[in-house]
Design an enzyme around this catalytic site. Sequence first.
Site, short mmCIF file in Angstrom:
data_model
loop_
_atom_site.label_atom_id
_atom_site.label_comp_id
_atom_site.label_asym_id
_atom_site.label_seq_id
_atom_site.Cartn_x
_atom_site.Cartn_y
_atom_site.Cartn_z
N HIS A 1 20.12 -35.35 7.91
CA HIS A 1 20.59 -34.09 8.17
C HIS A 1 20.65 -33.71 9.90
O HIS A 1 21.86 -33.35 10.43
CB HIS A 1 19.96 -32.96 7.77
CG HIS A 1 20.21 -31.39 7.89
ND1 HIS A 1 20.97 -30.73 6.81
CD2 HIS A 1 20.14 -30.61 8.86
CE1 HIS A 1 21.16 -29.77 7.39
NE2 HIS A 1 20.76 -29.45 8.55
N GLU A 2 19.51 -33.93 10.47
CA GLU A 2 19.29 -33.73 11.98
C GLU A 2 20.22 -34.59 13.00
O GLU A 2 21.13 -34.26 13.94
CB GLU A 2 18.07 -33.66 12.34
CG GLU A 2 17.35 -32.77 11.79
CD GLU A 2 17.72 -31.29 11.69
OE1 GLU A 2 18.09 -30.80 12.84
OE2 GLU A 2 17.39 -30.61 10.99
N HIS B 1 23.91 -33.64 12.88
CA HIS B 1 24.08 -32.56 13.87
C HIS B 1 24.59 -33.19 15.46
O HIS B 1 25.25 -32.70 16.28
CB HIS B 1 22.97 -31.52 14.07
CG HIS B 1 22.90 -30.52 12.99
ND1 HIS B 1 23.95 -29.62 12.37
CD2 HIS B 1 21.71 -29.89 12.17
CE1 HIS B 1 23.52 -28.90 11.51
NE2 HIS B 1 22.27 -29.12 11.31
N GLU C 1 26.42 -26.95 8.93
CA GLU C 1 25.32 -26.97 7.92
C GLU C 1 25.49 -27.99 6.65
O GLU C 1 24.86 -28.89 6.19
CB GLU C 1 24.52 -25.81 7.63
CG GLU C 1 23.53 -25.21 8.69
CD GLU C 1 22.47 -26.12 9.22
OE1 GLU C 1 21.94 -26.72 8.25
OE2 GLU C 1 22.01 -26.07 10.44
#
Length: 269
Positions: free
Chosen positions: A137-138, A141, A199
């Site tokens: 997830h990170e 980004h 997100e």
Amino acid sequence: MVQKILTLFFAAATVVACSTNKITGRSQLHLLPESELQSMGSQQYQQFLSENKVVSASADRDAEMVRRVGSRLANAVEKYFASKGLQKQLEGYKWEYNLVANNEANAWCMPGGKIVVYTGLLPYTRNEAALAIVLGHEITHAVFQHGNSRMSQGLLQQLGGVALSVALSQRPAETQNLFLQSYGVGSTLGVLAFSRSDESEADHYGLIWAALAGYNPQEAIPFWERMAQAGGSKPPALLSDHPADDKRIADIKKWMPEAMQYYKPVGSR
């Protein structure tokens, strides 16, 4: 009159600076060269590590796990981008992965692949696959340049849209704080929120990176359920931008068949 001119200038700059994500097709505001953000990220990362207690990977199993998961994910992301002919988008990436002693349930990735996991996150992940979900997830980004968009918006709103080098020379403290806000570092969390689209992309492609790295993406569902249960008046830092709710988990279930197509358990290849 001056205000009207500035408004028109910023509107024009926003249109010119929009770029399209070649994987998702989504348009984003990018005023800043990624190379400049990577340079700043490297400096801020080293400063952060010098000011916090880094857990030694040679002496701690959890820290070694963070580096193992981070390395596998980095390899998976690089292979995916190469398969799309987009390897140039990861130029300048020099991946680093560190576990830091901090009770917050949080993790982040700066441009250039500079990753930190806080020890306070591990009671929620509970296993290596769930940690891969968070780091995937990170990493999304970072590689999709969501932080660039937040930094660009912040420069327009807070510092008048000046170049990064000018902002650093004229207002260094504010610019550094804006950078940390943009990448979710430290106590500045939640001031500049990732958009819901950011997100959702991070949730979606985080599953794919984890699966490509050999981790079962289905671990995302119980992990986010645990995070949702940990909410309340002061939810974990990882939830500051996008609360874990029924829609998030429903979306993850919707993307799961796609992610499972990429999944081959570690050691089965």
